[in-house]
Design a protein around this motif. Structure first.
Motif, PDB file in Angstrom:
ATOM      1  N   GLY A  22       0.671  -1.296  -0.059  1.00 52.01           N
ATOM      2  CA  GLY A  22      -0.063  -0.047   0.231  1.00 52.01           C
ATOM      3  C   GLY A  22       0.775   1.332   0.065  1.00 52.01           C
ATOM      4  O   GLY A  22       2.181   1.252   0.204  1.00 52.01           O
TER       5      GLY A  22
ATOM      6  N   ARG B 232       2.483   5.042   1.184  1.00 53.96           N
ATOM      7  CA  ARG B 232       2.770   5.380   2.744  1.00 53.96           C
ATOM      8  C   ARG B 232       3.104   6.624   2.713  1.00 53.96           C
ATOM      9  O   ARG B 232       3.715   7.381   1.684  1.00 53.96           O
ATOM     10  CB  ARG B 232       4.114   4.456   3.101  1.00 53.96           C
TER      11      ARG B 232
ATOM     12  N   ASP C 173      -0.658   4.813   6.490  1.00 50.56           N
ATOM     13  CA  ASP C 173      -1.335   4.277   5.056  1.00 50.56           C
ATOM     14  C   ASP C 173      -1.907   5.399   4.429  1.00 50.56           C
ATOM     15  O   ASP C 173      -2.098   6.381   4.957  1.00 50.56           O
ATOM     16  CB  ASP C 173      -1.851   2.960   5.223  1.00 50.56           C
TER      17      ASP C 173
ATOM     18  N   VAL D 129       1.077   2.766  10.668  1.00 49.95           N
ATOM     19  CA  VAL D 129       1.648   1.569  10.312  1.00 49.95           C
ATOM     20  C   VAL D 129       2.903   1.176  11.226  1.00 49.95           C
ATOM     21  O   VAL D 129       3.550   2.241  11.653  1.00 49.95           O
ATOM     22  CB  VAL D 129       1.839   1.114   8.781  1.00 49.95           C
TER      23      VAL D 129
END
Length: 435
Positions: free
Chosen positions: A365, A367, A407, A413
């Protein structure tokens, strides 16, 4: 005015990369200078585009890149005759919350650049019903023209007739129909396609794709469908370099460097000094920074663990100057890497990071990171945007966190990166940065 198109699809796995490579080479063979682009954060496909077209391909990403940056990268096509961009995933697939200039969907890029879309539609398992899918895409966004479709994986002449009749019934133009051929599929591994540099027969493959496309697709109609847009007024993009002389790891273990980053560094006056850790080479002793990009260190962990010249030179460099690693490069800077068989391999030991592939878990994903400490020439507090994609698991990360990382939806995260002295690393691949 430069005519351009985007090659996209309703979903991943439809064969659009094969179509893209075949079109790039076929148009190049017709004497056109074709500028390729790749929508989204893919760092593997651009190397295939370059092999097919003879020109560097650049990523265009509306979540990570500002409009100014996108326009600057689009200016790379100012000396080309034609533009072909390859979409990612499904045409309208993006994240839930917009980023720098959009949500990361290929449709964002096509709309901004004024490129009509050619949809590659996999018609296996259906016939006339494929037209309902194409019609839905054509009507989903009135501001994004769908020029037509290329039918892929057609089983027989009868199958082609039925699929074409469905498209004709709803007014969707068909540029061509590609018969099903299992030998045209590029091999893949856990992060996507096997890298272009690993294909000894890549030139033969691409030439075969071009012949196949020329036999089954109306190339004149493809060229006529392109929308001619003015040459970009922006200057070609310049990415602020982290140092003047950058020693860049480049081999089968470290190859995931975005082309726009390297071109931007060079454009801004930086000198890039390639070296190979797998060949146990030391980075240039006069380099101001050592940069280890991502790649596949897990496939070469044994050789990397024995690269004593490389390890010693890294340690010496880190005494006075910065070293940075992204994803695979970050893992190589750590204490150890455990491969899929459970074997522990000693890495450079400049960070305490221990990672394992024995129990795979996908991390994927966009960042966004706010640096808590300086990172390879980038000051603390800087806002960075990137993308993370790996299967490794952190077993130990004893050093200080490098950044606060979220994210695309703003959720924190765990993969914060870390630093020790002048050595830093992140699991995300940097795409763009702000202040």
């Amino acid at each position: 005015m430069i005519p351009g198109l985007m090659i996209a699809a309703p979903a991943s796995g439809t064969g659009k990369t094969t179509v893209m490579l075949g079109l790039l080479r076929a148009l190049r063979d017709d004497g056109l200078a074709v500028q390729p682009f790749k929508s989204g954060p893919d760092y593997i496909d651009p190397a295939f585009h370059r092999a097919a077209s003879g020109r560097a391909s650049f990523n265009l990403d509306s979540w990570a890149m500002s409009g100014t940056m996108l326009d600057g990268l689009a200016a790379q096509s100012n000396d080309a005759d034609f533009v072909l961009a390859e979409g990612s995933m499904g045409l309208f697939d993006g994240v839930a919350k917009p980023g720098a200039s959009g949500n990361g969907a290929s449709a964002d890029i096509a709309r901004r650049m004024g490129w009509p879309v050619v949809l590659v539609v996999d018609v296996s398992g259906q016939a006339q019903s494929a037209a309902a899918t194409a019609l839905g895409f054509a009507r989903y966004d009135p501001n994004l023209p769908i020029a037509g479709v290329i039918l892929n994986r057609v089983a027989s002449p009868r199958h082609e007739r039925l699929a074409r009749s469905g498209m004709a019934a709803v007014g969707i133009h068909v540029f061509g129909a590609l018969p099903r051929r299992g030998d045209l599929k590029l091999p893949e591994r856990h992060l996507g396609l096997v890298q272009a540099s690993e294909h000894a027969d890549l030139e033969t493959r691409i030439a075969d794709y071009a012949t196949f496309l020329r036999e089954h697709v109306d190339l004149a109609a493809i060229r006529a469908a392109a929308s001619a847009v003015p040459r970009a007024e922006s200057e070609p993009h310049s990415f602020r370099p982290p140092a003047q002389r950058i020693a860049l790891a480049q081999d089968a273990a470290f190859s995931f460097a975005y082309p726009h980053m390297l071109a931007g560094w060079r454009s801004a006056g930086a000198e890039i000094l390639p070296f190979s850790p797998l060949a146990d080479e030391a980075p240039a002793p006069h380099a101001d920074l050592v940069w280890l990009p991502g790649g596949y260190p897990e496939l070469h962990a044994g050789r990397l663990s024995e690269a004593r010249t490389f390890h010693a030179a890294l340690a010496e460099h880190a005494r006075t100057r910065p070293v940075h690693g992204e994803c695979g490069g970050y893992m190589a800077l750590g204490e150890a890497l455990i491969d899929a068989d459970g074997t522990r391999h000693r890495m450079a030991g400049l960070l305490g990071l221990v990672t394992s592939y024995e129990k795979r878990r996908m991390h994927l994903g966009y960042r966004r990171a706010t640096l808590l400490a300086p990172m390879a020439g980038v000051i603390a507090g800087s806002d960075l945007r990137g993308h993370e994609f790996h299967y490794s698991t952190i077993l130990d990360q004893p050093d200080q966190p490098l950044a606060e990382v979220t994210d695309a939806e703003g959720t924190l995260v765990a993969e914060s990166g870390s630093y020790r002295g002048r050595v830093s690393g992140t699991f995300f691949h940097l795409i763009a940065h702000g202040r």
